[in-house]
Design a protein around this motif. Structure first.
Motif, PDB file in Angstrom:
ATOM      1  N   MET A   1      12.966  89.302  77.078  1.00  0.00           N
ATOM      2  CA  MET A   1      14.032  88.301  77.109  1.00  0.00           C
ATOM      3  C   MET A   1      13.838  87.355  75.925  1.00  0.00           C
ATOM      4  N   GLY A   2      14.916  86.964  75.305  1.00  0.00           N
ATOM      5  CA  GLY A   2      14.862  86.119  74.117  1.00  0.00           C
ATOM      6  C   GLY A   2      14.739  84.642  74.427  1.00  0.00           C
ATOM      7  N   ASN A   3      14.516  83.897  73.376  1.00  0.00           N
ATOM      8  CA  ASN A   3      14.447  82.445  73.491  1.00  0.00           C
ATOM      9  C   ASN A   3      15.832  81.853  73.705  1.00  0.00           C
ATOM     10  N   ILE A   4      15.870  80.818  74.497  1.00  0.00           N
ATOM     11  CA  ILE A   4      17.105  80.087  74.797  1.00  0.00           C
ATOM     12  C   ILE A   4      16.849  78.609  74.514  1.00  0.00           C
ATOM     13  N   ARG A   5      17.842  77.959  73.951  1.00  0.00           N
ATOM     14  CA  ARG A   5      17.777  76.506  73.736  1.00  0.00           C
ATOM     15  C   ARG A   5      18.607  75.825  74.816  1.00  0.00           C
ATOM     16  N   ILE A   6      18.058  74.778  75.385  1.00  0.00           N
ATOM     17  CA  ILE A   6      18.833  73.953  76.307  1.00  0.00           C
ATOM     18  C   ILE A   6      18.764  72.503  75.841  1.00  0.00           C
ATOM     19  N   THR A   7      19.830  71.779  76.121  1.00  0.00           N
ATOM     20  CA  THR A   7      19.943  70.392  75.668  1.00  0.00           C
ATOM     21  C   THR A   7      20.305  69.483  76.820  1.00  0.00           C
ATOM     22  N   LYS A   8      19.654  68.338  76.864  1.00  0.00           N
ATOM     23  CA  LYS A   8      19.969  67.284  77.832  1.00  0.00           C
ATOM     24  C   LYS A   8      20.282  66.030  77.025  1.00  0.00           C
ATOM     25  N   GLN A   9      21.317  65.310  77.450  1.00  0.00           N
ATOM     26  CA  GLN A   9      21.736  64.107  76.746  1.00  0.00           C
ATOM     27  C   GLN A   9      21.409  62.859  77.563  1.00  0.00           C
ATOM     28  N   PHE A  10      21.073  61.796  76.837  1.00  0.00           N
ATOM     29  CA  PHE A  10      20.689  60.523  77.442  1.00  0.00           C
ATOM     30  C   PHE A  10      21.379  59.396  76.691  1.00  0.00           C
ATOM     31  N   SER A  11      21.483  58.240  77.328  1.00  0.00           N
ATOM     32  CA  SER A  11      22.013  57.070  76.642  1.00  0.00           C
ATOM     33  C   SER A  11      21.221  55.835  77.063  1.00  0.00           C
ATOM     34  N   PHE A  12      21.121  54.892  76.139  1.00  0.00           N
ATOM     35  CA  PHE A  12      20.412  53.638  76.405  1.00  0.00           C
ATOM     36  C   PHE A  12      20.867  52.596  75.401  1.00  0.00           C
ATOM     37  N   GLU A  13      20.678  51.342  75.771  1.00  0.00           N
ATOM     38  CA  GLU A  13      21.066  50.198  74.941  1.00  0.00           C
ATOM     39  C   GLU A  13      19.793  49.569  74.377  1.00  0.00           C
ATOM     40  N   THR A  14      19.752  49.403  73.069  1.00  0.00           N
ATOM     41  CA  THR A  14      18.567  48.819  72.442  1.00  0.00           C
ATOM     42  C   THR A  14      18.982  47.904  71.303  1.00  0.00           C
ATOM     43  N   GLY A  15      18.268  46.788  71.180  1.00  0.00           N
ATOM     44  CA  GLY A  15      18.460  45.885  70.055  1.00  0.00           C
ATOM     45  C   GLY A  15      17.341  46.070  69.053  1.00  0.00           C
ATOM     46  N   HIS A  16      17.611  45.715  67.809  1.00  0.00           N
ATOM     47  CA  HIS A  16      16.577  45.759  66.777  1.00  0.00           C
ATOM     48  C   HIS A  16      17.001  44.917  65.583  1.00  0.00           C
ATOM     49  N   ALA A  17      16.086  44.776  64.646  1.00  0.00           N
ATOM     50  CA  ALA A  17      16.365  44.125  63.364  1.00  0.00           C
ATOM     51  C   ALA A  17      15.487  44.807  62.335  1.00  0.00           C
ATOM     52  N   LEU A  18      16.022  44.949  61.132  1.00  0.00           N
ATOM     53  CA  LEU A  18      15.288  45.624  60.061  1.00  0.00           C
ATOM     54  C   LEU A  18      14.786  44.585  59.064  1.00  0.00           C
ATOM     55  N   TYR A  19      13.508  44.275  59.161  1.00  0.00           N
ATOM     56  CA  TYR A  19      12.922  43.257  58.294  1.00  0.00           C
ATOM     57  C   TYR A  19      12.942  43.727  56.836  1.00  0.00           C
ATOM     58  N   GLY A  20      13.394  42.841  55.956  1.00  0.00           N
ATOM     59  CA  GLY A  20      13.407  43.131  54.535  1.00  0.00           C
ATOM     60  C   GLY A  20      14.622  43.904  54.063  1.00  0.00           C
ATOM     61  N   TYR A  21      15.476  44.298  54.984  1.00  0.00           N
ATOM     62  CA  TYR A  21      16.674  45.062  54.639  1.00  0.00           C
ATOM     63  C   TYR A  21      17.673  44.160  53.921  1.00  0.00           C
ATOM     64  N   ASP A  22      18.481  44.739  53.019  1.00  0.00           N
ATOM     65  CA  ASP A  22      19.404  43.935  52.221  1.00  0.00           C
ATOM     66  C   ASP A  22      20.835  43.916  52.754  1.00  0.00           C
ATOM     67  N   GLY A  23      21.010  44.303  54.013  1.00  0.00           N
ATOM     68  CA  GLY A  23      22.350  44.313  54.596  1.00  0.00           C
ATOM     69  C   GLY A  23      22.373  43.623  55.948  1.00  0.00           C
ATOM     70  N   LYS A  24      23.474  43.820  56.659  1.00  0.00           N
ATOM     71  CA  LYS A  24      23.677  43.145  57.944  1.00  0.00           C
ATOM     72  C   LYS A  24      22.604  43.473  58.975  1.00  0.00           C
ATOM     73  N   CYS A  25      22.008  44.650  58.882  1.00  0.00           N
ATOM     74  CA  CYS A  25      21.035  45.071  59.898  1.00  0.00           C
ATOM     75  C   CYS A  25      19.715  44.310  59.835  1.00  0.00           C
ATOM     76  N   LYS A  26      19.598  43.360  58.888  1.00  0.00           N
ATOM     77  CA  LYS A  26      18.428  42.478  58.900  1.00  0.00           C
ATOM     78  C   LYS A  26      18.529  41.502  60.072  1.00  0.00           C
ATOM     79  N   ASN A  27      19.743  41.326  60.598  1.00  0.00           N
ATOM     80  CA  ASN A  27      19.975  40.446  61.746  1.00  0.00           C
ATOM     81  C   ASN A  27      19.739  41.210  63.048  1.00  0.00           C
ATOM     82  N   VAL A  28      19.308  40.499  64.072  1.00  0.00           N
ATOM     83  CA  VAL A  28      19.124  41.125  65.376  1.00  0.00           C
ATOM     84  C   VAL A  28      20.483  41.571  65.899  1.00  0.00           C
TER      85      VAL A  28
END
Length: 152
Positions: A1-28
């Motif tokens: 029997m051959g290999n099979i790929r299966i996929t499960k999807q998830f969702s979540f809410e997360t905040g972040h900030a990118l330190y040193g970034y030169d655009g809007k994403c430097k903000n939380v």
């Protein structure tokens, strides 16, 4: 029997900030992340096994990803622990906020690498992580493929 790929999807809410970034994403700010986890393996051939015909029970995969990723990152704010954001992180923690300090810049690219390592370590030996897709917005996502990382 051959290999099979299966996929499960998830969702979540997360905040972040990118330190040193030169655009809007430097903000939380935050995202409604969607994570697709694809594993590969051969379906169980033992007719006496309750998981007969499955590569892995979707419920077992869900338990791994929920415990290691979703429950940890959902409604948390993520900062690179090697930046001055640690001061903001401490202030938020002192006010009862869920804050994660990681050793990388919390971009989708770096998060998907982190997630891959975490998930791989909990998969049964006969199952391999094939790929991850971490969608940050409707039009932006990062992907990790085992085949792209075999020689790294």
């Amino acid at each position: 029997m051959g290999n099979i790929r299966i996929t499960k999807q998830f969702s979540f809410e997360t905040g972040h900030a990118l330190y040193g970034y030169d655009g809007k994403c430097k903000n939380v700010h935050g995202h409604s992340y969607k994570l697709s986890v694809t594993v590969i393996g051969k379906p169980i051939e033992d007719t006496n096994n309750v998981k007969f015909g499955m590569v892995i029970d979707f419920g077992d995969l869900k338990k791994i990803v929920k415990t290691e990723i979703v429950d940890v990152f959902d409604h948390a704010t993520v900062f690179n622990k090697n930046t001055p954001h640690v001061e903001l992180a401490k202030e938020l923690q002192d006010r009862g906020h869920n804050v994660l300090l990681v050793n990388y810049q919390p971009t989708s690219e770096m998060m998907v690498i982190d997630f891959a390592e975490k998930i791989k370590s909990f998969l049964p030996s006969h199952i391999a992580l094939h790929s991850l897709k971490l969608q940050e917005t409707d039009t932006s996502f990062a992907e990790w493929y085992a085949s792209d990382n075999e020689s790294l």
